[in-house]
Design a protein around this motif. Structure first.
Motif, PDB file in Angstrom:
ATOM      1  N   TRP A 199     -10.351 -47.614 -44.138  1.00 40.29           N
ATOM      2  CA  TRP A 199     -10.689 -47.073 -43.119  1.00 40.29           C
ATOM      3  C   TRP A 199     -10.942 -45.456 -43.659  1.00 40.29           C
ATOM      4  CZ3 TRP A 199     -12.959 -48.450 -38.583  1.00 40.29           C
ATOM      5  CH2 TRP A 199     -12.666 -49.653 -37.700  1.00 40.29           C
ATOM      6  N   ALA A 202     -13.871 -45.112 -46.001  1.00 43.69           N
ATOM      7  CA  ALA A 202     -15.173 -45.189 -45.440  1.00 43.69           C
ATOM      8  C   ALA A 202     -15.526 -44.039 -44.438  1.00 43.69           C
ATOM      9  CB  ALA A 202     -15.322 -46.441 -44.579  1.00 43.69           C
ATOM     10  N   ILE A 203     -14.583 -43.768 -43.584  1.00 43.06           N
ATOM     11  CA  ILE A 203     -14.785 -42.275 -42.846  1.00 43.06           C
ATOM     12  C   ILE A 203     -15.121 -41.188 -43.579  1.00 43.06           C
ATOM     13  CG2 ILE A 203     -13.591 -40.995 -41.098  1.00 43.06           C
ATOM     14  CD1 ILE A 203     -12.442 -43.640 -39.971  1.00 43.06           C
ATOM     15  N   ALA A 205     -16.331 -40.879 -46.629  1.00 41.41           N
ATOM     16  CA  ALA A 205     -17.765 -41.108 -47.359  1.00 41.41           C
ATOM     17  C   ALA A 205     -18.878 -40.635 -46.291  1.00 41.41           C
ATOM     18  CB  ALA A 205     -18.100 -42.484 -47.791  1.00 41.41           C
ATOM     19  N   LEU A 206     -18.775 -41.462 -44.854  1.00 46.37           N
ATOM     20  CA  LEU A 206     -19.635 -41.332 -43.931  1.00 46.37           C
ATOM     21  C   LEU A 206     -19.681 -39.599 -43.378  1.00 46.37           C
ATOM     22  CD1 LEU A 206     -21.529 -42.452 -41.723  1.00 46.37           C
ATOM     23  CD2 LEU A 206     -19.618 -42.778 -40.206  1.00 46.37           C
ATOM     24  N   ALA A 207     -18.653 -39.239 -43.364  1.00 47.38           N
ATOM     25  CA  ALA A 207     -18.460 -37.722 -42.800  1.00 47.38           C
ATOM     26  C   ALA A 207     -19.098 -36.659 -43.821  1.00 47.38           C
ATOM     27  CB  ALA A 207     -17.176 -37.359 -42.342  1.00 47.38           C
ATOM     28  N   SER A 208     -18.675 -37.067 -45.262  1.00 45.93           N
ATOM     29  CA  SER A 208     -19.344 -36.363 -46.141  1.00 45.93           C
ATOM     30  C   SER A 208     -21.017 -36.550 -46.189  1.00 45.93           C
ATOM     31  CB  SER A 208     -18.813 -36.542 -47.503  1.00 45.93           C
ATOM     32  OG  SER A 208     -19.283 -35.752 -48.528  1.00 45.93           O
ATOM     33  N   TRP A 209     -21.467 -37.661 -45.956  1.00 45.98           N
ATOM     34  CA  TRP A 209     -22.916 -37.622 -45.936  1.00 45.98           C
ATOM     35  C   TRP A 209     -23.345 -37.020 -44.904  1.00 45.98           C
ATOM     36  CZ3 TRP A 209     -25.799 -40.440 -42.426  1.00 45.98           C
ATOM     37  CH2 TRP A 209     -27.294 -40.544 -42.629  1.00 45.98           C
ATOM     38  N   ILE A 210     -23.013 -37.092 -43.695  1.00 51.63           N
ATOM     39  CA  ILE A 210     -23.509 -36.439 -42.690  1.00 51.63           C
ATOM     40  C   ILE A 210     -23.417 -34.950 -42.685  1.00 51.63           C
ATOM     41  CG2 ILE A 210     -22.841 -35.971 -40.082  1.00 51.63           C
ATOM     42  CD1 ILE A 210     -21.874 -38.772 -39.780  1.00 51.63           C
ATOM     43  N   THR A 214     -27.395 -34.433 -44.076  1.00 49.20           N
ATOM     44  CA  THR A 214     -28.230 -34.834 -42.704  1.00 49.20           C
ATOM     45  C   THR A 214     -28.464 -33.204 -42.032  1.00 49.20           C
ATOM     46  OG1 THR A 214     -26.522 -34.821 -41.396  1.00 49.20           O
ATOM     47  CG2 THR A 214     -27.174 -36.903 -42.536  1.00 49.20           C
TER      48      THR A 214
END
Length: 360
Positions: A199, A202-203, A205-210, A214
């Motif tokens: 978790w 994954a969180i 990686a997602l937060a870094s991408w955002i 973005t």
């Protein structure tokens, strides 16, 4: 011909060298990465038979994972220029709501967790709405939320159960499915790792991408750097800040549920004091207290440092009473290192600009 070649390549080499150094120092997580390496080598040297082993790594990744989940959300909020001091107690509140509904009201664990999530998001929305509407410092608003939730956790739990603990959550329907998803173990190389680590990764990686890839990430940097300037260029400041507060509340819910299914119980005092640890992890990871600058990867590395220190002190056989003194020293060192790297980046950027000007 040779002289022409030299004149053509020399400026490019200088710019390339300066660019590489500049790029390294401009990364917010540089200080945290160096600190993590030092901490790992330090405890590995003290206990080479335990700390650097697979078992030792699994052990310090365990506390770092839940701390890292929270630190990532807190880092996003800090980059957006705000604080949330209610994050720690919110983990306990979310766990208590799910625990009380599943044990006292007899609910299936899933709707109980869903109601806890709605409550957490509502509190996050209220925090954000109060900050952007009243213009009061988020420190004050969320400190008030902290005390309200802390009192409610004790008062409501004692009123319903005659104690400050909710036990028997594992008797709720669908409990073991929830435990499998939120907090179980997987065996790798003969060693058990908590799934909370997955978790956490994954969180992050997602937060870094955002944050980095973005438009919403650009808005977060903008509202944290200069709120008025961001508003003038059309950034929805109000919406961004409320969403960031709801993000920290959602992360607190997730950690609260992980604690519920792992411990099979919830305690009213759970999470109190951890809000400062989340903020310290973000600062160690390179986030500025003034907003507009930082990294969620750095915040995760800051959480990793906490995990290594917490477990390393135990392996070393030291008195754990000194843990928070150790953290205070790390915080001070992190702020000094981050300040140094930022100044170094500015110096190198100025040197690069000068080199390019001379080459033109």
């Amino acid at each position: 011909m040779a002289s022409k070649t030299i004149r053509a390549t020399k400026p490019e080499e200088r710019v390339a060298e300066v660019g590489m150094v500049r790029g390294m120092f401009r990364r917010p997580e540089v200080g945290a990465s160096l600190g993590a390496a030092v901490i790992f080598l330090f405890f590995a040297a003290i206990r080479p038979d335990q700390f650097p082993t697979i078992s030792g790594i699994a052990r310090f990744l365990d506390p770092a994972s839940t701390l890292g989940i929270m630190s990532v959300a807190v880092a996003l909020l800090m980059i957006g220029g705000e604080f949330d001091l209610s994050t720690g107690v919110m983990t306990g509140t979310a766990g208590l709501i799910a625990g009380l509904l599943s044990t006292q009201a007899g609910w299936n664990i899933w709707p109980a967790m869903f109601v806890a999530l709605l409550f957490a998001l509502a509190v996050g929305y209220l925090n954000g709405w109060l900050v952007v509407t009243t213009r009061l410092p988020s420190f004050i608003v969320t400190l008030a939320t902290f005390f309200i939730l802390r009192g409610a956790n004790v008062g409501v739990t004692r009123l319903i159960t005659n104690q400050v603990r909710v036990a028997g959550i594992d008797r709720a329907e669908s409990f073991y499915l929830a435990r499998t998803i939120f907090s179980t173990e997987i065996t790798l190389f003969g060693v058990a790792f908590r799934t909370s680590i997955i978790w956490w990764i994954a969180i992050t990686a997602l937060a870094s991408w955002i944050l980095l890839r973005t438009k919403y990430g650009s808005w977060i940097f903008a509202v944290g750097g200069d709120e008025e300037a961001a508003r003038n260029v059309g950034v929805p400041v109000r919406r961004v800040k409320i969403a960031l507060f709801m993000g920290t509340a959602a992360a607190a819910w997730l950690v609260g549920i992980m604690n519920d299914v792992r411990l099979r119980s919830a305690v009213a005092s759970q999470g109190i004091g951890q809000e400062f640890v989340y903020i310290i992890s973000a600062v160690i990871g390179g986030c500025l207290l003034t907003g507009g600058y930082g990294s969620v990867v750095g915040a995760s590395i800051g959480a990793l440092i906490f995990g290594m220190v917490r477990v390393g002190i135990v392996y070393a056989g030291w008195d754990t009473d000194w843990f928070y003194s150790f953290l205070g020293v790390m915080l001070l060192a992190a702020v000094i290192v981050n300040d140094y790297t930022r100044k170094k980046a500015e110096e190198v950027s100025a040197a690069a600009a000068k080199t390019r000007t001379e080459g033109e």
